[in-house]
Design a protein around this motif. Sequence first.
Motif, PDB file in Angstrom:
ATOM      1  N   GLY A 289      -1.975 -15.576  -1.001  1.00  0.00           N
ATOM      2  CA  GLY A 289      -1.902 -13.431  -1.831  1.00  0.00           C
ATOM      3  C   GLY A 289      -2.914 -12.721  -1.016  1.00  0.00           C
ATOM      4  O   GLY A 289      -4.301 -13.552  -0.807  1.00  0.00           O
ATOM      5  N   TRP A 290      -2.499 -11.678  -0.790  1.00  0.00           N
ATOM      6  CA  TRP A 290      -4.259 -11.048  -0.742  1.00  0.00           C
ATOM      7  C   TRP A 290      -4.029  -9.607  -1.860  1.00  0.00           C
ATOM      8  O   TRP A 290      -3.033  -8.803  -2.300  1.00  0.00           O
ATOM      9  N   TYR A 291      -5.085  -9.486  -2.006  1.00  0.00           N
ATOM     10  CA  TYR A 291      -6.061  -8.665  -3.073  1.00  0.00           C
ATOM     11  C   TYR A 291      -6.966  -7.892  -2.412  1.00  0.00           C
ATOM     12  O   TYR A 291      -7.457  -7.335  -1.379  1.00  0.00           O
ATOM     13  N   ARG A 292      -6.903  -6.162  -3.389  1.00  0.00           N
ATOM     14  CA  ARG A 292      -7.724  -5.311  -3.260  1.00  0.00           C
ATOM     15  C   ARG A 292      -8.687  -5.277  -4.479  1.00  0.00           C
ATOM     16  O   ARG A 292      -7.921  -4.817  -5.202  1.00  0.00           O
ATOM     17  N   GLN A 293      -9.690  -4.247  -4.128  1.00  0.00           N
ATOM     18  CA  GLN A 293     -10.337  -4.202  -5.385  1.00  0.00           C
ATOM     19  C   GLN A 293     -11.469  -2.457  -4.211  1.00  0.00           C
ATOM     20  O   GLN A 293     -11.669  -2.987  -3.546  1.00  0.00           O
ATOM     21  N   THR A 294     -11.626  -1.768  -4.719  1.00  0.00           N
ATOM     22  CA  THR A 294     -12.740  -0.510  -4.619  1.00  0.00           C
ATOM     23  C   THR A 294     -13.540  -0.807  -6.367  1.00  0.00           C
ATOM     24  O   THR A 294     -13.418  -1.237  -7.245  1.00  0.00           O
TER      25      THR A 294
ATOM     26  N   VAL B  32     -12.221 -21.080   1.220  1.00  0.00           N
ATOM     27  CA  VAL B  32     -10.775 -19.960   2.234  1.00  0.00           C
ATOM     28  C   VAL B  32     -12.050 -18.857   2.416  1.00  0.00           C
ATOM     29  O   VAL B  32     -12.529 -18.399   1.745  1.00  0.00           O
ATOM     30  N   VAL B  33     -11.751 -18.405   3.586  1.00  0.00           N
ATOM     31  CA  VAL B  33     -12.566 -18.255   4.791  1.00  0.00           C
ATOM     32  C   VAL B  33     -11.639 -16.459   4.397  1.00  0.00           C
ATOM     33  O   VAL B  33     -10.303 -16.637   6.013  1.00  0.00           O
ATOM     34  N   GLU B  34     -12.056 -15.193   4.742  1.00  0.00           N
ATOM     35  CA  GLU B  34     -10.812 -14.051   5.549  1.00  0.00           C
ATOM     36  C   GLU B  34     -11.847 -13.647   6.829  1.00  0.00           C
ATOM     37  O   GLU B  34     -12.205 -14.018   7.045  1.00  0.00           O
ATOM     38  N   SER B  35     -11.121 -12.671   7.791  1.00  0.00           N
ATOM     39  CA  SER B  35     -11.235 -12.246   8.690  1.00  0.00           C
ATOM     40  C   SER B  35     -10.703 -11.322   9.324  1.00  0.00           C
ATOM     41  O   SER B  35      -9.232 -11.299   8.774  1.00  0.00           O
ATOM     42  N   GLY B  36     -11.613 -10.205   9.163  1.00  0.00           N
ATOM     43  CA  GLY B  36     -10.704  -8.975  10.427  1.00  0.00           C
ATOM     44  C   GLY B  36     -10.636  -8.008   9.774  1.00  0.00           C
ATOM     45  O   GLY B  36     -10.106  -6.528   9.733  1.00  0.00           O
ATOM     46  N   GLY B  37     -11.617  -7.488   8.765  1.00  0.00           N
ATOM     47  CA  GLY B  37     -11.845  -6.637   8.430  1.00  0.00           C
ATOM     48  C   GLY B  37     -12.584  -4.986   8.943  1.00  0.00           C
ATOM     49  O   GLY B  37     -13.027  -5.944   9.833  1.00  0.00           O
ATOM     50  N   GLY B  38     -12.742  -4.578   9.069  1.00  0.00           N
ATOM     51  CA  GLY B  38     -13.511  -3.291   9.871  1.00  0.00           C
ATOM     52  C   GLY B  38     -12.762  -1.628   9.890  1.00  0.00           C
ATOM     53  O   GLY B  38     -12.460  -1.517   8.476  1.00  0.00           O
ATOM     54  N   LEU B  39     -13.448  -0.756  10.322  1.00  0.00           N
ATOM     55  CA  LEU B  39     -13.148   0.160   9.821  1.00  0.00           C
ATOM     56  C   LEU B  39     -12.229   0.503  11.028  1.00  0.00           C
ATOM     57  O   LEU B  39     -12.517   0.789  12.203  1.00  0.00           O
ATOM     58  N   VAL B  40     -11.744   1.975  10.780  1.00  0.00           N
ATOM     59  CA  VAL B  40     -10.110   2.351  10.987  1.00  0.00           C
ATOM     60  C   VAL B  40      -9.874   3.607  10.838  1.00  0.00           C
ATOM     61  O   VAL B  40     -10.287   3.943   9.356  1.00  0.00           O
TER      62      VAL B  40
ATOM     63  N   THR C 151     -12.877  -9.146   2.489  1.00  0.00           N
ATOM     64  CA  THR C 151     -13.756  -8.368   3.249  1.00  0.00           C
ATOM     65  C   THR C 151     -13.902  -6.617   3.660  1.00  0.00           C
ATOM     66  O   THR C 151     -11.765  -6.397   2.974  1.00  0.00           O
ATOM     67  N   GLN C 152     -14.229  -5.981   3.858  1.00  0.00           N
ATOM     68  CA  GLN C 152     -14.164  -4.737   3.666  1.00  0.00           C
ATOM     69  C   GLN C 152     -12.932  -3.981   4.360  1.00  0.00           C
ATOM     70  O   GLN C 152     -13.464  -4.508   6.280  1.00  0.00           O
ATOM     71  N   VAL C 153     -11.933  -3.461   4.137  1.00  0.00           N
ATOM     72  CA  VAL C 153     -11.661  -2.379   5.338  1.00  0.00           C
ATOM     73  C   VAL C 153     -11.907  -0.744   4.715  1.00  0.00           C
ATOM     74  O   VAL C 153     -11.712  -0.142   3.134  1.00  0.00           O
ATOM     75  N   THR C 154     -12.356   0.029   5.139  1.00  0.00           N
ATOM     76  CA  THR C 154     -12.425   0.879   5.299  1.00  0.00           C
ATOM     77  C   THR C 154     -11.409   1.840   6.227  1.00  0.00           C
ATOM     78  O   THR C 154     -10.992   1.926   7.867  1.00  0.00           O
ATOM     79  N   VAL C 155     -11.207   2.628   5.975  1.00  0.00           N
ATOM     80  CA  VAL C 155      -9.920   3.454   6.537  1.00  0.00           C
ATOM     81  C   VAL C 155     -10.565   5.022   6.202  1.00  0.00           C
ATOM     82  O   VAL C 155     -10.417   5.514   5.347  1.00  0.00           O
ATOM     83  N   SER C 156     -10.517   5.576   8.075  1.00  0.00           N
ATOM     84  CA  SER C 156     -11.281   7.198   7.208  1.00  0.00           C
ATOM     85  C   SER C 156     -10.097   8.073   7.705  1.00  0.00           C
ATOM     86  O   SER C 156      -9.078   7.992   8.828  1.00  0.00           O
ATOM     87  N   SER C 157     -10.505   9.556   7.340  1.00  0.00           N
ATOM     88  CA  SER C 157      -9.474  10.334   7.123  1.00  0.00           C
ATOM     89  C   SER C 157      -9.484  11.196   8.951  1.00  0.00           C
ATOM     90  O   SER C 157     -10.334  11.532   9.046  1.00  0.00           O
TER      91      SER C 157
ATOM     92  N   ASP D 247      -6.818   5.621   1.589  1.00  0.00           N
ATOM     93  CA  ASP D 247      -6.354   5.056   0.149  1.00  0.00           C
ATOM     94  C   ASP D 247      -6.312   3.273   0.086  1.00  0.00           C
ATOM     95  O   ASP D 247      -6.323   2.614  -0.574  1.00  0.00           O
ATOM     96  N   ASP D 248      -6.359   3.082   0.705  1.00  0.00           N
ATOM     97  CA  ASP D 248      -6.277   1.036   1.995  1.00  0.00           C
ATOM     98  C   ASP D 248      -7.655   0.907   1.419  1.00  0.00           C
ATOM     99  O   ASP D 248      -7.607  -0.128   2.148  1.00  0.00           O
ATOM    100  N   THR D 249      -8.327   2.167   1.266  1.00  0.00           N
ATOM    101  CA  THR D 249     -10.401   1.619   2.279  1.00  0.00           C
ATOM    102  C   THR D 249     -10.235   0.604   0.988  1.00  0.00           C
ATOM    103  O   THR D 249      -9.938   1.281  -0.970  1.00  0.00           O
ATOM    104  N   ALA D 250     -10.684  -0.721   0.690  1.00  0.00           N
ATOM    105  CA  ALA D 250     -10.615  -1.494  -0.408  1.00  0.00           C
ATOM    106  C   ALA D 250     -11.907  -3.253   0.030  1.00  0.00           C
ATOM    107  O   ALA D 250     -12.109  -2.685   1.391  1.00  0.00           O
TER     108      ALA D 250
END
Length: 122
Positions: free
Chosen positions: A35-40, A4-12, A116-122, A88-91
């Motif tokens: 499904g999609w899960y997230r963790q911080t 199982v391989v994810e792609s598409g994360g990044g900084l936004v 995959t890391q998703v980072t949302v900047s304010s 708050d979606d950063t995870a």
Amino acid sequence: QVQVVESGGGLVQAGGSLRLSCAASGSIFSINVMGWYRQTPGNQRELVARITSGGITSYADSVKGRFTISRDDAKNTVNLQMNSLKPDDTAVYSCAAEVRTDRAPMNVYLYWGQGTQVTVSS
């Protein structure tokens, strides 16, 4: 064996969008739920969204109306369209698939991607 391989994360920036993709491959007979899960850091992994083989979806309250999950059974893929992103979606977002393998189709096994890391900047 199943991968199982994810792609598409990044900084936004906050308010922006990202699309995550996940592909399952290998000795797959069928896939039940994806499904999609997230963790911080310091927190438990939480369910973000899931979709059954019949197309029934469910979402965490925190993402309803902003995220959309979809799947392509012909390609064994699941996508997560994330709009109106918030800090708050950063995870780390991970994909999971409940798979029936070719060798043991009567059993269901849960496979995870590497995240995959998703980072949302304010």
